[in-house]
Design an enzyme around this catalytic site. Sequence first.
Site, PDB file in Angstrom:
ATOM      1  N   GLY A   1       0.861  -1.178   0.000  1.00 20.49           N
ATOM      2  CA  GLY A   1       0.000   0.000   0.000  1.00 20.49           C
ATOM      3  C   GLY A   1       0.896   1.227   0.000  1.00 20.49           C
ATOM      4  N   LEU A   2       0.303   2.371  -0.125  1.00 21.84           N
ATOM      5  CA  LEU A   2       1.066   3.613  -0.163  1.00 21.84           C
ATOM      6  C   LEU A   2       1.623   3.969   1.220  1.00 21.84           C
ATOM      7  CD1 LEU A   2      -1.290   5.654  -2.505  1.00 21.84           C
ATOM      8  CD2 LEU A   2       0.968   4.723  -3.070  1.00 21.84           C
TER       9      LEU A   2
ATOM     10  N   GLY B   1      -0.488   2.069   6.675  1.00 25.44           N
ATOM     11  CA  GLY B   1      -0.507   1.210   7.858  1.00 25.44           C
ATOM     12  C   GLY B   1       0.281  -0.079   7.704  1.00 25.44           C
ATOM     13  N   LYS B   2       1.077  -0.190   6.650  1.00 23.34           N
ATOM     14  CA  LYS B   2       1.812  -1.422   6.379  1.00 23.34           C
ATOM     15  C   LYS B   2       2.671  -1.877   7.557  1.00 23.34           C
ATOM     16  CE  LYS B   2       3.968   0.303   2.874  1.00 23.34           C
ATOM     17  NZ  LYS B   2       3.433   1.671   2.969  1.00 23.34           N
ATOM     18  N   THR B   3       3.487  -0.981   8.072  1.00 24.89           N
ATOM     19  CA  THR B   3       4.407  -1.347   9.145  1.00 24.89           C
ATOM     20  C   THR B   3       3.649  -1.682  10.428  1.00 24.89           C
ATOM     21  OG1 THR B   3       6.178  -0.030   8.174  1.00 24.89           O
ATOM     22  CG2 THR B   3       6.383  -0.561  10.515  1.00 24.89           C
TER      23      THR B   3
ATOM     24  N   SER C   1       5.914  -1.682  -2.827  1.00 24.64           N
ATOM     25  CA  SER C   1       5.799  -2.645  -3.928  1.00 24.64           C
ATOM     26  C   SER C   1       4.819  -2.167  -4.992  1.00 24.64           C
ATOM     27  CB  SER C   1       5.355  -3.995  -3.370  1.00 24.64           C
ATOM     28  OG  SER C   1       5.121  -4.914  -4.398  1.00 24.64           O
TER      29      SER C   1
END
Length: 171
Positions: free
Chosen positions: A12-13, A17-19, A86
Amino acid sequence: MNESGRVYWITGLAGSGKTTIGKQVYTRLKAQSDAVVFLDGDMLREAFGHDLGYSIADRHASAMRNARMCRMLAMQGLDVVCATISMFHSCRAWNKANISHYYEIYLRVSKETLISRNQKELYTGALNGQVQEVVGMDMDFEEPLQPDLIVVNEASASLEAIVTQILKLPE
């Protein structure tokens, strides 16, 4: 060597909230097994010595480096939680073709929410012309075409519920 580990590819950008989500997925998996690692795009750039910049070509090289690292670790029986922008279809397609237990999780967040979160001041910097090469602003993000899970991660989303959804893959 038979691949037995799972790869949870959380994309995601910046500011989606990826981390935060990835660390929580890692924590839950780690409670069940020591054979788990957490990788984050910024952490991987640092581990590789910041040898790549933020151009399209460098971002693609970085994404493929991360993908191959995840595959290598999974082949050794580790579960891998990888939180990375990614931004390329080709990288995610490579993952699907080369990692047998690959689960792609896309965190979809509105541009308005991302700007309000202002992760690392990237978005306000891009809007003010002070920062360039910001994915989703002056660089295109190739939204995942067929992720295993799409999470709309706006303010109302519960972290615990999101993590539980991810850990139910591949149901």
